[in-house]
Design a protein around this motif. Structure first.
Motif: not given
Length: 218
Positions: A174-202
């Motif tokens: 749930m915490i990761a989902g909130i972070f991913i949702l915020v990141i998807s609103c603040l970033t786009k493109g490859i930056i958004c993808f890399l941030w989300v992949m990093g969160i999933l790995v963590a």
């Protein structure tokens, strides 16, 4: 449970219906593949747009099969079956969104996704964030099984380690989902993808490590 199955069937077949309706109006040649930077690398026939909807249907049947298997294995209640169906619906919603985006790129023949009005990474990551929050909310309800939840040799040692692992994993999701949702609103493109992949790995590493810690304490 019947309502959930109906919803799952709707999202299974909706992409195929939409693509079949759109097919006569699509250009004969459409973008068939984009590289990591969002630039087109191959053009293909408009009939290739049917591939992903067919995959969506196959995935839907796979999740239905998983739900039936969980129902047979679960002696008390239908928690695991319910989790399978909800997860399946969430994934299919994501596939429906991807189908819609693909039709958009096909009609407009966009050669570089960075020029698109709508960013595919923002869409997929936003839906993924919501899906993770939903899964995190229902994960603690999962009963001991070999298919669903945070499954490691350590978490499956006994009921206590299992429940602790799923409760922690649910909160983390749930915490990761909130972070991913915020990141998807603040970033786009490859930056958004890399941030989300990093969160999933963590999330994966932390969840597995926690099951080991709980195992050692049991």
């Amino acid at each position: 449970m019947k309502i959930k199955r109906i919803i799952l069937y709707i999202f299974m077949y909706l992409p195929l219906v939409v693509v079949l309706i759109a097919l006569p109006f699509l250009p004969d040649i459409i973008p068939a593949h984009y590289d990591f930077h969002g630039e087109i690398t191959r053009w293909g026939s408009k009939y290739e747009s049917l591939i992903f909807p067919i995959f969506t249907i196959l995935f839907g049947f796979f999740m239905l099969g998983m739900a039936r298997y969980c129902a047979k294995k679960e002696e008390d209640g239908k928690n695991n079956e319910n989790i399978c169906l909800i997860t399946g619906i969430g994934c299919l919603i994501l596939f429906n969104a991807l189908t819609g985006y693909t039709l958009y790129t096909n009609f407009t023949k966009i050669e570089n996704l960075s020029l698109a009005v709508v960013d595919i990474n923002q869409i997929t990551c936003g839906i993924l964030g919501v899906l993770m929050m939903i899964i995190g909310n229902i994960m603690p309800k999962a009963r001991l099984n070999s298919i669903l939840g945070v499954r490691t040799t350590w978490s499956m040692k006994n009921e206590w380690t299992w429940k602790k692992s799923q409760r922690f994993g649910g909160i983390l999701f749930m915490i990761a989902g909130i972070f991913i949702l915020v990141i998807s609103c603040l970033t786009k493109g490859i930056i958004c993808f890399l941030w989300v992949m990093g969160i999933l790995v963590a999330v994966t590493i932390i969840s597995v490590y926690y099951t080991y810690c709980i195992y050692k304490r049991s």
